[in-house]
Design an enzyme around this catalytic site. Structure first.
Site, mmCIF file in Angstrom:
data_model
loop_
_atom_site.group_PDB
_atom_site.id
_atom_site.type_symbol
_atom_site.label_atom_id
_atom_site.label_comp_id
_atom_site.label_asym_id
_atom_site.label_seq_id
_atom_site.Cartn_x
_atom_site.Cartn_y
_atom_site.Cartn_z
ATOM 1 N N HIS A 4 35.943 -30.118 32.420
ATOM 2 C CA HIS A 4 37.380 -29.966 32.187
ATOM 3 C C HIS A 4 38.107 -30.043 33.538
ATOM 4 O O HIS A 4 37.586 -29.589 34.566
ATOM 5 C CB HIS A 4 37.675 -28.639 31.487
ATOM 6 C CG HIS A 4 39.113 -28.529 31.094
ATOM 7 N ND1 HIS A 4 40.087 -28.139 31.980
ATOM 8 C CD2 HIS A 4 39.751 -28.797 29.928
ATOM 9 C CE1 HIS A 4 41.270 -28.166 31.366
ATOM 10 N NE2 HIS A 4 41.081 -28.560 30.119
ATOM 11 N N GLU B 125 41.529 -36.902 29.411
ATOM 12 C CA GLU B 125 42.653 -36.006 29.671
ATOM 13 C C GLU B 125 43.238 -36.312 31.045
ATOM 14 O O GLU B 125 42.696 -35.869 32.074
ATOM 15 C CB GLU B 125 42.184 -34.552 29.639
ATOM 16 C CG GLU B 125 41.572 -34.150 28.307
ATOM 17 C CD GLU B 125 41.591 -32.638 28.132
ATOM 18 O OE1 GLU B 125 42.434 -32.162 27.363
ATOM 19 O OE2 GLU B 125 40.800 -31.962 28.784
HETATM 20 P P1 PGA Z 1 47.254 -28.592 26.770
HETATM 21 O O1 PGA Z 1 45.774 -28.458 27.346
HETATM 22 O O2 PGA Z 1 47.135 -29.205 25.390
HETATM 23 O O3 PGA Z 1 47.771 -27.194 26.734
HETATM 24 O O4 PGA Z 1 48.011 -29.485 27.712
HETATM 25 C C1 PGA Z 1 44.864 -29.498 27.200
HETATM 26 C C2 PGA Z 1 43.602 -29.182 27.916
HETATM 27 O O5 PGA Z 1 43.599 -28.458 28.917
HETATM 28 O O6 PGA Z 1 42.533 -29.669 27.501
#
Ligand code: PGA
Length: 260
Positions: free
Chosen positions: A100, A172
């Site tokens: 992450h 992401e």
């Molecule tokens: P968020 O977080 O949807 O609050 O932007 C996404 C993540 O950290 O995977």
């Protein structure tokens, strides 16, 4: 069989064991997963035993997967504060999130570290959810595709095509995550998701085309459908918007509507 649409949330450093177990119970009691849809929640380590206890007993029988937020690559030893895949396997978790953006940024996880973690997760018969994504700076230099390619090529080094049924990728963009992030637009996501698909194909051939790619970063019920409508996106990985059961359900429904 690989699910067609994956949707899950990472609670990050939030919730007590009782809160996570109540979330699972309420969610499992509120949704019927259509065929081909797989939901998952990723609570903190301290909640895993309580959530697994609920998830593994009737009537739930693991209808929603339970994941861990991280793992160490060794199975045991002098690694104070760490948790191994052997320990997670003993809890019968379904998947492990790796890489992450907050772990890469704040805990300096490298792609080489993540490769060892991927290996450990797969060797323990668990599923890996490997997160990749470029920072705002990398994006400003036009190297988003190169960044995710590097993360995938190192992170997945040595993975065999037959192991891919236990692999998912979360794309992401770091600049889109969290309260301070700038929500990405589908036109930002599409080319990078396409690059991820091409790299998976390059690495694994046809089997690479079956690996689910989830989009994450400021997803909510207003924009979920615009991402799931993209050809290379097979699900959503959501933070804040899915931290209530109502928000989780509203966002998954909006995402499913976008799939057409
Ligand atoms: P968020 O977080 O949807 O609050 O932007 C996404 C993540 O950290 O995977």
């Amino acid at each position: 069989m690989t699910p067609l649409f994956l949707f899950g949330t990472n609670f990050k450093m939030n919730q007590t064991p009782a809160e996570s177990a109540a979330f699972y119970e309420q969610l499992a009691g509120s949704v019927v997963q259509p065929p081909g849809v797989r939901l998952f929640i990723i609570p903190p380590f301290t909640s895993l035993a309580a959530v697994a206890a609920v998830a593994h007993k009737e009537p739930h029988e693991r209808d929603i997967w339970v994941g861990a937020q991280n793992v160490h690559w060794e199975s045991a030893g002098a690694f104070t504060g760490e948790i191994s895949a052997t320990m997670l396997r003993a809890l019968e978790v379904d998947l492990v999130l790796l890489g992450h953006a907050e772990r890469r940024r704040d805990f300096h996880e490298t792609d080489v570290d993540l490769n060892k973690k991927v290996r450990s997760v797969l060797d323990n018969e668990l599923r890996a959810l490997l997160a990749v994504g470029e920072t705002a700076e990398e994006r400003s230099f036009g190297v988003s595709a190169e960044t995710v390619a590097r993360q995938l090529k190192i992170g997945l080094h040595g993975v065999a095509p037959h192991e891919l049924t236990r692999l998912q990728i979360a794309y992401e963009p770091v600049w889109s995550i969290g309260a301070g992030g700038t929500p990405a637009r589908p036109e930002d996501v599409a080319p990078v998701a396409g690059s991820i698909r091409r790299v998976l194909h390059e690495l694994f051939g046809e089997a690479g085309c079956q690996v689910p790619i989830l989009y994450g970063g400021s997803v909510d019920a207003t924009n979920a459908g615009s991402f799931t409508a993209l050809p290379d996106i097979d699900g959503l990985f959501v933070g804040r918007a899915a931290w209530t059961v109502e928000g989780f359900i509203a966002t998954v429904n909006a995402g499913l509507a976008g799939c057409g």
